[in-house]
Design a protein around this motif. Structure first.
Motif, mmCIF file in Angstrom:
data_model
loop_
_atom_site.group_PDB
_atom_site.id
_atom_site.type_symbol
_atom_site.label_atom_id
_atom_site.label_comp_id
_atom_site.label_asym_id
_atom_site.label_seq_id
_atom_site.Cartn_x
_atom_site.Cartn_y
_atom_site.Cartn_z
ATOM 1 N N ASP A 117 -47.625 -29.770 -8.613
ATOM 2 C CA ASP A 117 -48.195 -28.424 -8.615
ATOM 3 C C ASP A 117 -47.268 -27.438 -7.918
ATOM 4 O O ASP A 117 -47.082 -26.314 -8.381
ATOM 5 C CB ASP A 117 -49.567 -28.409 -7.934
ATOM 6 N N CYS A 118 -46.693 -27.858 -6.798
ATOM 7 C CA CYS A 118 -45.763 -26.978 -6.074
ATOM 8 C C CYS A 118 -44.602 -26.575 -6.972
ATOM 9 O O CYS A 118 -44.222 -25.403 -7.039
ATOM 10 C CB CYS A 118 -45.231 -27.667 -4.826
ATOM 11 N N SER A 119 -44.058 -27.547 -7.666
ATOM 12 C CA SER A 119 -42.939 -27.284 -8.569
ATOM 13 C C SER A 119 -43.358 -26.340 -9.695
ATOM 14 O O SER A 119 -42.656 -25.377 -10.002
ATOM 15 C CB SER A 119 -42.420 -28.603 -9.145
ATOM 16 N N ASN A 120 -44.513 -26.610 -10.302
ATOM 17 C CA ASN A 120 -44.978 -25.769 -11.411
ATOM 18 C C ASN A 120 -45.211 -24.327 -10.970
ATOM 19 O O ASN A 120 -44.785 -23.387 -11.649
ATOM 20 C CB ASN A 120 -46.264 -26.336 -12.019
ATOM 21 N N TRP A 121 -45.894 -24.157 -9.856
ATOM 22 C CA TRP A 121 -46.161 -22.801 -9.372
ATOM 23 C C TRP A 121 -44.865 -22.083 -8.990
ATOM 24 O O TRP A 121 -44.706 -20.898 -9.254
ATOM 25 C CB TRP A 121 -47.116 -22.850 -8.175
ATOM 26 N N LEU A 122 -43.957 -22.815 -8.384
ATOM 27 C CA LEU A 122 -42.686 -22.233 -7.982
ATOM 28 C C LEU A 122 -41.870 -21.814 -9.206
ATOM 29 O O LEU A 122 -41.403 -20.679 -9.290
ATOM 30 C CB LEU A 122 -41.896 -23.227 -7.128
ATOM 31 N N MET A 123 -41.739 -22.738 -10.152
ATOM 32 C CA MET A 123 -40.885 -22.496 -11.323
ATOM 33 C C MET A 123 -41.468 -21.455 -12.279
ATOM 34 O O MET A 123 -40.727 -20.654 -12.840
ATOM 35 C CB MET A 123 -40.644 -23.803 -12.081
ATOM 36 N N THR A 124 -42.768 -21.473 -12.486
ATOM 37 C CA THR A 124 -43.336 -20.562 -13.474
ATOM 38 C C THR A 124 -43.828 -19.258 -12.863
ATOM 39 O O THR A 124 -43.550 -18.188 -13.385
ATOM 40 C CB THR A 124 -44.502 -21.222 -14.256
ATOM 41 N N ASP A 125 -44.547 -19.347 -11.763
ATOM 42 C CA ASP A 125 -45.190 -18.147 -11.236
ATOM 43 C C ASP A 125 -44.342 -17.393 -10.217
ATOM 44 O O ASP A 125 -44.072 -16.211 -10.388
ATOM 45 C CB ASP A 125 -46.553 -18.517 -10.632
ATOM 46 N N LEU A 126 -43.898 -18.099 -9.186
ATOM 47 C CA LEU A 126 -43.160 -17.416 -8.130
ATOM 48 C C LEU A 126 -41.833 -16.846 -8.643
ATOM 49 O O LEU A 126 -41.486 -15.701 -8.340
ATOM 50 C CB LEU A 126 -42.915 -18.352 -6.941
ATOM 51 N N LEU A 127 -41.115 -17.627 -9.433
ATOM 52 C CA LEU A 127 -39.832 -17.123 -9.956
ATOM 53 C C LEU A 127 -40.031 -15.941 -10.906
ATOM 54 O O LEU A 127 -39.213 -15.026 -10.935
ATOM 55 C CB LEU A 127 -39.045 -18.238 -10.630
ATOM 56 N N LYS A 128 -41.126 -15.926 -11.662
ATOM 57 C CA LYS A 128 -41.404 -14.790 -12.545
ATOM 58 C C LYS A 128 -41.698 -13.538 -11.719
ATOM 59 O O LYS A 128 -41.199 -12.458 -12.015
ATOM 60 C CB LYS A 128 -42.573 -15.089 -13.479
ATOM 61 N N ILE A 129 -42.515 -13.704 -10.683
ATOM 62 C CA ILE A 129 -42.834 -12.563 -9.815
ATOM 63 C C ILE A 129 -41.552 -12.022 -9.177
ATOM 64 O O ILE A 129 -41.321 -10.807 -9.142
ATOM 65 C CB ILE A 129 -43.856 -12.981 -8.726
ATOM 66 N N ALA A 130 -40.699 -12.934 -8.695
ATOM 67 C CA ALA A 130 -39.428 -12.517 -8.081
ATOM 68 C C ALA A 130 -38.536 -11.808 -9.097
ATOM 69 O O ALA A 130 -37.959 -10.762 -8.802
ATOM 70 C CB ALA A 130 -38.711 -13.734 -7.498
ATOM 71 N N LYS A 131 -38.452 -12.372 -10.303
ATOM 72 C CA LYS A 131 -37.617 -11.769 -11.351
ATOM 73 C C LYS A 131 -38.119 -10.370 -11.697
ATOM 74 O O LYS A 131 -37.327 -9.426 -11.813
ATOM 75 C CB LYS A 131 -37.625 -12.651 -12.598
ATOM 76 N N ASP A 132 -39.444 -10.223 -11.859
ATOM 77 C CA ASP A 132 -40.013 -8.908 -12.174
ATOM 78 C C ASP A 132 -39.747 -7.891 -11.067
ATOM 79 O O ASP A 132 -39.622 -6.701 -11.329
ATOM 80 C CB ASP A 132 -41.516 -9.024 -12.430
ATOM 81 N N ALA A 133 -39.659 -8.387 -9.826
ATOM 82 C CA ALA A 133 -39.379 -7.508 -8.685
ATOM 83 C C ALA A 133 -37.876 -7.357 -8.449
ATOM 84 O O ALA A 133 -37.463 -6.746 -7.468
ATOM 85 C CB ALA A 133 -40.059 -8.056 -7.434
#
Length: 163
Positions: free
Chosen positions: A26-42
């Motif tokens: 779960d940590c990997s999935n949230w990091l790879m899909t959600d957190l990195l997308k939020i960072a990229k958008d910002a």
């Protein structure tokens, strides 16, 4: 895995999140899909991420425990990442907690059953697609805040009681 291990900032977030959740997948999935997308958008590079992974771990736990749905979890993660907002406070302030108590869901589902006689009769006649429709109507009435499985089971129980 290579993306995470190749970036010290992501390793730090991943390890911190895993300390809280004990669920590396779960940590990997949230990091790879959600957190990195939020960072990229910002427009924040992965190497420049400075975020406490324990916050992400806390959000993962809330989703896994059924206290919030994944969509609300993503919203809380984005708010925490961009503004440093405490996820539990954000969830409470924005009414994002998921309702999983059948007792509070049942009256709404009874209204849906009463208002959708055609779909109810179709389901009772063996047409399963009507159950999907009734679940959708129930989720809409509950503004998406109810646990889908609880809604489904409550509907089935009430409908089967009509047979």
């Amino acid at each position: 895995a290579e993306i995470i291990t190749g970036t010290p900032a992501l390793v730090k977030v991943f390890e911190s999140a895993c300390e809280v959740t004990s669920n590396p997948k779960d940590c990997s999935n949230w990091l790879m899909t959600d957190l990195l997308k939020i960072a990229k958008d910002a427009k924040i590079l992965a190497a420049d991420i400075d975020f406490d992974g324990k916050v992400m771990g806390k959000i993962i736990n809330l989703v896994n425990e059924g206290k919030i749905n994944r969509k609300s979890g993503k919203m809380a993660l984005e708010e925490a990442f961009l503004n440093g907002t405490d996820p539990e406070k954000y969830i409470a302030d924005n009414g994002l907690a998921q309702v999983s108590d059948a007792g509070s869901i049942e009256p709404v589902i009874k209204e849906i059953i009463a208002a959708n006689e055609k779909a109810v009769n179709g389901y009772l006649a063996g047409e399963e697609k009507n159950l999907t429709f009734l679940i959708g109507q129930s989720m809409r009435a509950l503004k998406g805040k109810a646990d889908h499985q609880v809604v489904r089971q409550t509907l089935i129980d009430l409908l089967n009681g009509m047979k």
